[in-house]
Every structure is written in structure tokens, then in C-alpha cells.
Design an enzyme around this catalytic site. Structure first.
Site, PDB file in Angstrom:
ATOM      1  N   CYS A  35      -5.795  -2.252 -12.029  1.00 18.90           N
ATOM      2  CA  CYS A  35      -4.611  -1.527 -11.559  1.00 18.90           C
ATOM      3  C   CYS A  35      -4.983  -0.430 -10.553  1.00 18.90           C
ATOM      4  CB  CYS A  35      -3.826  -0.938 -12.729  1.00 18.90           C
ATOM      5  SG  CYS A  35      -2.730  -2.141 -13.525  1.00 18.90           S
ATOM      6  N   HIS A  41      -0.880  -3.846  -5.968  1.00 20.04           N
ATOM      7  CA  HIS A  41      -0.695  -5.129  -6.647  1.00 20.04           C
ATOM      8  C   HIS A  41       0.646  -5.020  -7.358  1.00 20.04           C
ATOM      9  CE1 HIS A  41      -2.107  -2.463  -9.747  1.00 20.04           C
ATOM     10  NE2 HIS A  41      -1.499  -3.248 -10.606  1.00 20.04           N
ATOM     11  N   HIS A  43       3.484  -6.318 -10.705  1.00 21.56           N
ATOM     12  CA  HIS A  43       3.701  -6.842 -12.056  1.00 21.56           C
ATOM     13  C   HIS A  43       5.150  -7.328 -12.153  1.00 21.56           C
ATOM     14  CE1 HIS A  43      -0.014  -5.201 -13.790  1.00 21.56           C
ATOM     15  NE2 HIS A  43       0.226  -4.092 -13.119  1.00 21.56           N
ATOM     16  N   ASP A  81      13.354  -2.385  -8.634  1.00 19.79           N
ATOM     17  CA  ASP A  81      13.076  -3.808  -8.420  1.00 19.79           C
ATOM     18  C   ASP A  81      12.654  -4.078  -6.976  1.00 19.79           C
ATOM     19  OD1 ASP A  81      12.922  -6.535  -9.147  1.00 19.79           O
ATOM     20  OD2 ASP A  81      14.938  -6.888  -8.344  1.00 19.79           O
ATOM     21  N   GLU A 128       4.354  -4.343 -19.283  1.00 19.06           N
ATOM     22  CA  GLU A 128       3.732  -4.527 -17.967  1.00 19.06           C
ATOM     23  C   GLU A 128       3.142  -5.928 -17.832  1.00 19.06           C
ATOM     24  OE1 GLU A 128       0.924  -1.551 -15.558  1.00 19.06           O
ATOM     25  OE2 GLU A 128      -0.195  -2.849 -16.907  1.00 19.06           O
TER      26      GLU A 128
HETATM   27 NI    NI Z   1      -0.992  -2.619 -12.540  1.00 19.49          NI
END
Ligand code: NI
Length: 139
Positions: A35, A41, A43, A81, A128
Site C-alpha cells: 500500500c 494503487h 482497492h 467512488d 479493503e
Molecule cells: Ni492499499
């Protein structure tokens, strides 16, 4: 009337990054793992919100779930979102996007609006990954 807990799930996808800017990339990776990837990145998160209240003698509901869903969208989902949690979301500015911090921040967004539809916020759960989730009960 009996007090019942009712839970609504919503989903959102978002980018983030964990790490302290004053730390080296090595220390961030050692602490925050994947992370901490410098180029972000994402999720596919799940948000589970549990509301507690007495069932209505008239409807048999604790709260109207469609009203709860609308409220979750307005105060959280529509704001996070497909966003970068660390850059795009005013209520997350400076918060640090750990799952723990997200659960607390979402609670702050939701507690008052949920009271206005007649329920009491009991738990905010943020998932997550399939294996990692956090629950916050206020306080
Ligand atoms: Ni992450």
C-alpha cells in the site's frame, strides 16, 4: 418495540497510498507494505453500515433501507467512488487513508444524517480486501 440492528452494504473503488512523506521508501514499504507503492494503487472497498433502532409498529422497519442507501451515497460513496482518497476527497484531507482512518471518517460523515432518518449509527465496517476489514463503533 424490540431494538434491532440492520446493515446496508455499499461498494466503491478508489485509489490511495499509505506512507509518511518524511520517511524513506524502504521504511514506508517495511511499515505499510504494498500500500506504500509511490505511484498509487486501488482497492474495491466494501462499506457496511449498521444502524440500530426500535422497529416501527406501523412498518416493521428500523429505518427505510432505500433512504439509508441514498444517505450513504450522498455523504460517502459519491464522494469517494473512483477517486483518489488522498487527493480528491475534502473530508479525508490530511487523514491518511488507512482502513482504520476511513472507518472513523465515514462515521463522522454519517452519524448525524442517520439520526435524521430515525436510526442510531451502531457500526461502520470498511473492508479493503477479502482478508482485511475494520469496524468502528464510535468513541
Ligand atoms: Ni492499499
Amino acid at each position: 418495540m424490540p431494538v434491532v440492528h440492520i446493515t446496508r452494504r455499499e461498494r466503491f473503488s478508489a485509489a490511495h497510498k499509505l506512507g509518511r512523506p518524511e520517511w524513506s521508501a524502504e521504511k514506508n514499504f517495511a511499515t505499510f507494505g504494498k500500500c506504500s507503492n509511490p505511484n498509487w494503487h486501488g482497492h474495491n472497498y466494501e462499506l457496511w453500515v449498521t444502524v440500530k433502532g426500535a422497529t416501527s409498529a406501523e412498518t416493521g422497519f428500523v429505518v427505510d433501507l432505500s433512504a439509508l442507501s441514498r444517505l450513504l451515497h450522498e455523504h460517502v460513496i459519491d464522494q469517494v467512488d473512483h477517486k483518489n482518497l488522498d487527493m480528491d476527497v475534502p473530508f479525508l484531507k490530511g487523514v491518511g487513508s488507512t482502513t482504520e482512518n476511513l472507518a472513523v471518517a465515514f462515521w463522522k460523515q454519517l452519524e448525524s444524517p442517520i439520526s435524521k432518518i430515525g436510526g442510531t449509527l451502531h457500526c461502520v465496517k470498511v473492508q479493503e480486501t477479502e482478508n482485511n476489514s475494520v469496524e468502528y463503533f464510535g468513541g
